[in-house]
Design an enzyme around this catalytic site. Structure first.
Site, PDB file in Angstrom:
ATOM      1  N   TYR A 180      -4.529  -3.473  -6.367  1.00  0.00           N
ATOM      2  CA  TYR A 180      -4.352  -4.823  -5.845  1.00  0.00           C
ATOM      3  C   TYR A 180      -4.429  -4.849  -4.321  1.00  0.00           C
ATOM      4  CZ  TYR A 180      -3.074  -6.101 -10.571  1.00  0.00           C
ATOM      5  OH  TYR A 180      -3.115  -6.321 -11.922  1.00  0.00           O
TER       6      TYR A 180
ATOM      7  N   TYR B 255      -1.350   1.690  -9.709  1.00  0.00           N
ATOM      8  CA  TYR B 255      -1.271   0.271 -10.087  1.00  0.00           C
ATOM      9  C   TYR B 255      -1.347  -0.627  -8.862  1.00  0.00           C
ATOM     10  CZ  TYR B 255       0.790  -4.173 -11.528  1.00  0.00           C
ATOM     11  OH  TYR B 255       1.021  -5.506 -11.724  1.00  0.00           O
TER      12      TYR B 255
END
Length: 240
Positions: free
Chosen positions: A92, A88
């Site tokens: 980013y 996850y």
């Protein structure tokens, strides 16, 4: 949340004995407003309190405006069936560094170009894009990586454990050598060592422009009552 909000939120965390461990990434929205992604590991019984504190500061200013309650703050729990916490946050991080392997964003823009724009945005507004939260000092980790010789003395075995872990990119080993996740900064066995910032040609101690206080700079590490120098050279920019 603004950076100042996170500071006050951190104080509230401490008062309620909440010590989240994780990572934060800042990236721009379409209008350039910083948008945060935070990944936290926290005891299950403290999760609701942590959410309440974050939501309080997210809605503190104009929290009653249309869409604020629904859009300013969103919480998701990691679902192992969909992916890992590492996966996850890695997405980013990648899209905010060079966009390598990310592909296109949801608007069809090439991730490589998006990453360049994000880098320019962060540079222009002096925005800290990445921050480790909780755990041991990243600065100490970096200074340990400057050391190339082993510490074979028994009394320095802990220092060698930390140095070896840092030199081999073993973050878990480094955290364990530094006392684990929840050890307070003052109780960490290895700390940064600071010294006066001195102009070698004149011997002048540099002072702060605003208040005249002497400027300190990182020179190495402090362990077991002694300094270990990691920065042996001073660099300066000169015209050709």
């Amino acid at each position: 949340m603004k950076l100042n909000d996170y500071f006050w939120g951190s104080l509230r965390f401490k008062r309620q004995n909440i010590a989240p461990y994780g990572f934060r990434v800042a990236e721009p929205q379409h209008d350039g407003t910083p948008h945060w992604h935070m990944l936290f590991f926290i005891e299950s019984e403290k999760l609701d309190a942590l959410k309440a504190i974050i939501r309080h500061y997210a809605l503190e200013v104009d929290g009653d405006e249309k869409g604020a309650a629904e859009n300013r703050c969103d919480f998701k729990q990691i679902d192992p069936n969909k992916g890992s916490a590492t996966g996850y946050i890695l997405k980013y991080i990648a899209k905010n560094i060079d966009g390598e392997g990310v592909g296109e964003d949801k608007f069809g823009n090439d991730s490589l170009l998006v990453a360049q724009r994000i880098d320019a945005w962060a540079s222009c507004w002096c925005i800290r894009q990445f921050q480790q939260i909780g755990g041991a000092s990243v600065s100490v980790w970096r200074e340990l990586r400057r050391l190339r010789s082993m510490f074979k003395d028994k009394k320095d075995s802990l220092l060698e454990q930390a140095r070896f872990a840092a030199d081999n990119s073993d973050w878990k080993g480094y955290i364990l050598a530094m006392g684990g996740l929840y050890t307070k900064l003052k109780d960490r066995p290895i700390k940064l060592h600071y010294d006066l910032n001195i102009v070698e040609e004149t011997g002048e101690c540099l002072q702060s422009y605003y208040d005249g206080e002497l400027i300190l700079k990182v020179k190495g590490l402090w362990f077991a009552g002694k300094a270990i120098i990691t920065r042996h050279y001073s660099w300066k920019v000169e015209k050709a």
